[in-house]
Design a protein around this motif. Sequence first.
Motif, PDB file in Angstrom:
ATOM      1  N   GLN A 254      44.504  48.670  29.614  1.00  0.00           N
ATOM      2  CA  GLN A 254      44.948  48.027  31.141  1.00  0.00           C
ATOM      3  C   GLN A 254      45.135  48.352  32.093  1.00  0.00           C
ATOM      4  O   GLN A 254      45.314  48.387  33.162  1.00  0.00           O
ATOM      5  CB  GLN A 254      46.174  46.358  30.008  1.00  0.00           C
ATOM      6  CG  GLN A 254      44.465  45.850  29.482  1.00  0.00           C
ATOM      7  CD  GLN A 254      43.320  45.063  29.480  1.00  0.00           C
ATOM      8  OE1 GLN A 254      43.034  44.601  30.632  1.00  0.00           O
ATOM      9  NE2 GLN A 254      42.260  45.614  29.355  1.00  0.00           N
ATOM     10  N   SER A 257      43.027  50.713  33.656  1.00  0.00           N
ATOM     11  CA  SER A 257      42.305  49.800  34.593  1.00  0.00           C
ATOM     12  C   SER A 257      42.579  49.341  35.976  1.00  0.00           C
ATOM     13  O   SER A 257      42.135  49.852  37.607  1.00  0.00           O
ATOM     14  CB  SER A 257      41.209  48.883  33.895  1.00  0.00           C
ATOM     15  OG  SER A 257      43.259  47.523  33.647  1.00  0.00           O
ATOM     16  N   ALA A 261      41.758  50.350  39.500  1.00  0.00           N
ATOM     17  CA  ALA A 261      41.883  49.486  40.814  1.00  0.00           C
ATOM     18  C   ALA A 261      42.344  49.445  41.424  1.00  0.00           C
ATOM     19  O   ALA A 261      42.069  50.097  43.535  1.00  0.00           O
ATOM     20  CB  ALA A 261      41.605  48.538  40.060  1.00  0.00           C
ATOM     21  N   THR A 331      36.138  48.278  41.234  1.00  0.00           N
ATOM     22  CA  THR A 331      37.135  47.963  41.492  1.00  0.00           C
ATOM     23  C   THR A 331      37.322  46.651  40.716  1.00  0.00           C
ATOM     24  O   THR A 331      38.175  46.075  39.676  1.00  0.00           O
ATOM     25  CB  THR A 331      37.802  47.164  42.562  1.00  0.00           C
ATOM     26  OG1 THR A 331      37.130  47.668  43.342  1.00  0.00           O
ATOM     27  CG2 THR A 331      38.226  49.205  43.136  1.00  0.00           C
ATOM     28  N   CYS A 334      36.885  46.655  36.912  1.00  0.00           N
ATOM     29  CA  CYS A 334      38.348  46.829  36.278  1.00  0.00           C
ATOM     30  C   CYS A 334      38.974  45.248  36.554  1.00  0.00           C
ATOM     31  O   CYS A 334      39.680  44.642  35.597  1.00  0.00           O
ATOM     32  CB  CYS A 334      39.423  47.972  37.208  1.00  0.00           C
ATOM     33  SG  CYS A 334      38.345  49.551  37.160  1.00  0.00           S
ATOM     34  N   HIS A 338      40.376  43.373  32.709  1.00  0.00           N
ATOM     35  CA  HIS A 338      41.142  42.651  32.959  1.00  0.00           C
ATOM     36  C   HIS A 338      41.593  41.117  32.393  1.00  0.00           C
ATOM     37  O   HIS A 338      42.318  40.719  31.758  1.00  0.00           O
ATOM     38  CB  HIS A 338      42.308  43.571  33.989  1.00  0.00           C
ATOM     39  CG  HIS A 338      43.714  42.886  33.412  1.00  0.00           C
ATOM     40  ND1 HIS A 338      44.815  43.507  32.770  1.00  0.00           N
ATOM     41  CD2 HIS A 338      44.423  42.258  34.047  1.00  0.00           C
ATOM     42  CE1 HIS A 338      46.008  42.747  32.491  1.00  0.00           C
ATOM     43  NE2 HIS A 338      46.258  41.360  33.652  1.00  0.00           N
TER      44      HIS A 338
END
Length: 349
Positions: A254, A257, A261, A331, A334, A338
């Motif tokens: 997480q 990512s 982003a 992005t 990502c 999340h």
Amino acid sequence: MCVRTVASSQELADENPPLSVAAPTVFSTIGGMQQQKSGMVASTGCPYGFGSAKNGLTKAKEKYMKLHEEMLEREAAESRTKSEGDGEGVGDEEQLHKTSGDEFAWNSFAFKRLAGKLRRRLGRWQDSKIYKVLFCTAQPAHVITIAAVLCVTSALVPSGSERTTSQAAGQPRSQLTSFVYLASFVVHFGSQIWMTFVSGLSLYFALPRHAFGEVQRILFPRYFTLNACLSLTTLLIYVKHHPAHSWDSEIAVQVISMGGAFFLELLIRLYLTPTLLKLIEVKTSLERAAGVGAEIGRHESGALKHCPHYLKIHNAFRKTHMTIAMGNMLTMACTVLHLHYIASKLCVL
């Protein structure tokens, strides 16, 4: 028979002159062809006439560049005339509003005059060296990138006191922090969905191409600036509640990512978006000078398809736009990752 034979021989002699008579004509024809060929080489640079196509492209390029320069000069003259007219008409308009006694009209005039002063000051500041250094060079972008890297690094590697505080048992979670974390993530994901799948497609198939380009010139910088700020907010709050010493594979994924982003959006905003805006401006100016760009939902170059200068700018625009689109999709991936993580940890439902 003898007379007819002689006559036939004489006719054949008249129809087919001897070589000594026909040679000057043949040689003069060959000389003329050589002179024409040498003239073609001198004019086009190519003995077979292929240089004429190159000259045509050069003439087309010069034509549209001349039209572009004339259009820019005309716009500059109109802006100067407008500014001079605003400055000359201020006194008469002010006297008219004072004598009329209309409070609303006077307030509107005062706001208009203030906006005009701010616009003139902004124009003078844009011509200064400080503005050119801050917004027309890459040095400020480098400084912002370095500051962002240091900020994220300091959040990922906390000091000893912060590590001890985070290890304290029974530490309460702030509701305000949780609210800001969720709000930043939700607004970030919503802006991505809206800009990518709703606003962009709707405006492209509803507005003329030049009008759509003007809208995108305004939205692109704000979109990536907002997303970068929201990504950084989400990342910092998440790392604050999950220190580096408590990470497992799930939390590490997480953090990577969200960090990816943030840096993607920051790099797009600082390095690719200014290049794209300049290409849009130059491309639109050339198309307006050529009388194209009013089509909706498609691209037509018209006579510019034979202009090498325009084709070079158009190819650079397509490459830059495609790179930004790919970065935006990364992005979004990502952010969706999340979102899946938050949905798996949600305890409300």
